[in-house]
Design an enzyme around this catalytic site. Sequence first.
Site, short mmCIF file in Angstrom:
data_model
loop_
_atom_site.label_atom_id
_atom_site.label_comp_id
_atom_site.label_asym_id
_atom_site.label_seq_id
_atom_site.Cartn_x
_atom_site.Cartn_y
_atom_site.Cartn_z
N LYS A 64 10.49 1.80 -5.69
CA LYS A 64 9.91 1.57 -7.02
C LYS A 64 8.90 0.42 -6.96
O LYS A 64 7.84 0.47 -7.60
CB LYS A 64 11.03 1.13 -7.98
N ASP B 176 -2.48 -5.05 12.65
CA ASP B 176 -3.08 -5.44 13.93
C ASP B 176 -2.48 -4.54 15.02
O ASP B 176 -1.90 -3.50 14.71
CB ASP B 176 -2.93 -6.95 14.19
N GLU B 177 -2.57 -4.97 16.27
CA GLU B 177 -2.18 -4.04 17.33
C GLU B 177 -0.67 -3.97 17.56
O GLU B 177 -0.20 -3.17 18.34
CB GLU B 177 -2.94 -4.38 18.63
N SER C 216 4.75 9.49 -1.42
CA SER C 216 4.88 8.90 -2.76
C SER C 216 4.00 7.65 -2.90
O SER C 216 3.45 7.39 -3.97
CB SER C 216 6.34 8.60 -3.11
N ASN C 217 3.86 6.89 -1.85
CA ASN C 217 2.95 5.73 -1.92
C ASN C 217 1.50 6.19 -2.02
O ASN C 217 0.71 5.60 -2.75
CB ASN C 217 3.14 4.82 -0.70
N ASP D 183 4.15 -3.00 12.64
CA ASP D 183 4.52 -3.67 11.37
C ASP D 183 4.20 -5.16 11.43
O ASP D 183 5.04 -6.02 11.11
CB ASP D 183 6.01 -3.43 11.05
N LEU E 139 -0.74 3.07 15.67
CA LEU E 139 -2.18 3.30 15.91
C LEU E 139 -2.56 2.69 17.25
O LEU E 139 -2.02 1.66 17.65
CB LEU E 139 -3.00 2.64 14.79
N HIS F 35 5.36 -1.55 4.18
CA HIS F 35 6.60 -1.51 4.97
C HIS F 35 7.77 -1.88 4.04
O HIS F 35 7.67 -2.85 3.29
CB HIS F 35 6.50 -2.50 6.14
C1 GAR Z 1 7.93 4.16 2.54
O1 GAR Z 1 9.16 3.57 2.20
C2 GAR Z 1 7.11 3.24 3.42
O2 GAR Z 1 7.26 1.89 3.09
C3 GAR Z 1 7.71 3.53 4.78
O3 GAR Z 1 7.89 4.90 4.80
C4 GAR Z 1 8.14 5.36 3.47
C5 GAR Z 1 7.16 6.47 3.17
O4 GAR Z 1 7.42 7.06 1.92
N1 GAR Z 1 6.83 3.08 5.85
C6 GAR Z 1 7.28 2.52 6.96
O5 GAR Z 1 8.45 2.39 7.23
C7 GAR Z 1 6.18 2.03 7.89
N2 GAR Z 1 6.71 1.19 8.91
P1 GAR Z 1 6.29 7.83 1.15
O6 GAR Z 1 5.77 8.90 2.13
O7 GAR Z 1 7.00 8.45 -0.01
O8 GAR Z 1 5.23 6.88 0.76
#
Ligand code: GAR
Length: 218
Positions: free
Chosen positions: A172, A141-142, A13-14, A145, A93, A109
């Site tokens: 949202k 970075d390495e 979705s992002n 999060d 990564l 995140h």
């Molecule tokens: C999102 O809430 C994103 O912030 C999280 O995974 C979800 C993916 O949703 N990412 C993390 O937790 C990274 N540490 P999406 O596939 O619908 O974008």
Amino acid sequence: MKKVGILISGRGSNMESLLLSMRERDFPCDAKVVISNIETASGLEKAKKLNVKTEVINHKDSKTREEHDEKMIEVLKKEGVEIVCLAGYMRLLSPLFVREFKNKILNIHPALLPAFPGLDVQKKAVESGVRFSGCTVHLVDELCDHGPILLQSVVPVFPDDDSDKLAKRILKFEHKTYPLALKLFAEEKFEIEGNRALLKVDNSEYEEIVKKLMWNGE
Ligand code: GAR
């Protein structure tokens, strides 16, 4: 126009909100490729519908993290990608990848970093009793999060929230925060100083940005 590659592992979705923003006039980025490490990720269909090239690079087909990351680097380089956006890409990564695209990898995140890195963070936020949570877009970075923060949005945590309700409220705002962070980043509005990203805009522009990312009773 900056060439962008997006890495996903799931529903995307992002990714979709980034791709839709990139279709808007004056958005300074062009999506070149979406790569998923999971063949069944539903985000792949969303990308195809928006006519963006997709690739599956299954991490299980590589013996090491580096080998998998090298395959992704090859595709991204072939497409001339200059900015990599992680959009629910649920693997760490390798340092190799991070070095290859140093300060050019963005992640979103669903918490206010540096609070709650890692997994199941909406549940952790509810259980910890914090009154506010939100999302963070940062450079990668390495560490997990971790890296200079580009933008954050804050939402309240209600007394009757469970992790699903909070996750929906945060998501949202993820969809507003990520495209805006990418736009400002592509316009080279951030100056990186150690572990800080300074936003080079005047106070009135900063206020506008903050207003767009404020919870407003939604
Ligand atoms: C999102 O809430 C994103 O912030 C999280 O995974 C979800 C993916 O949703 N990412 C993390 O937790 C990274 N540490 P999406 O596939 O619908 O974008």
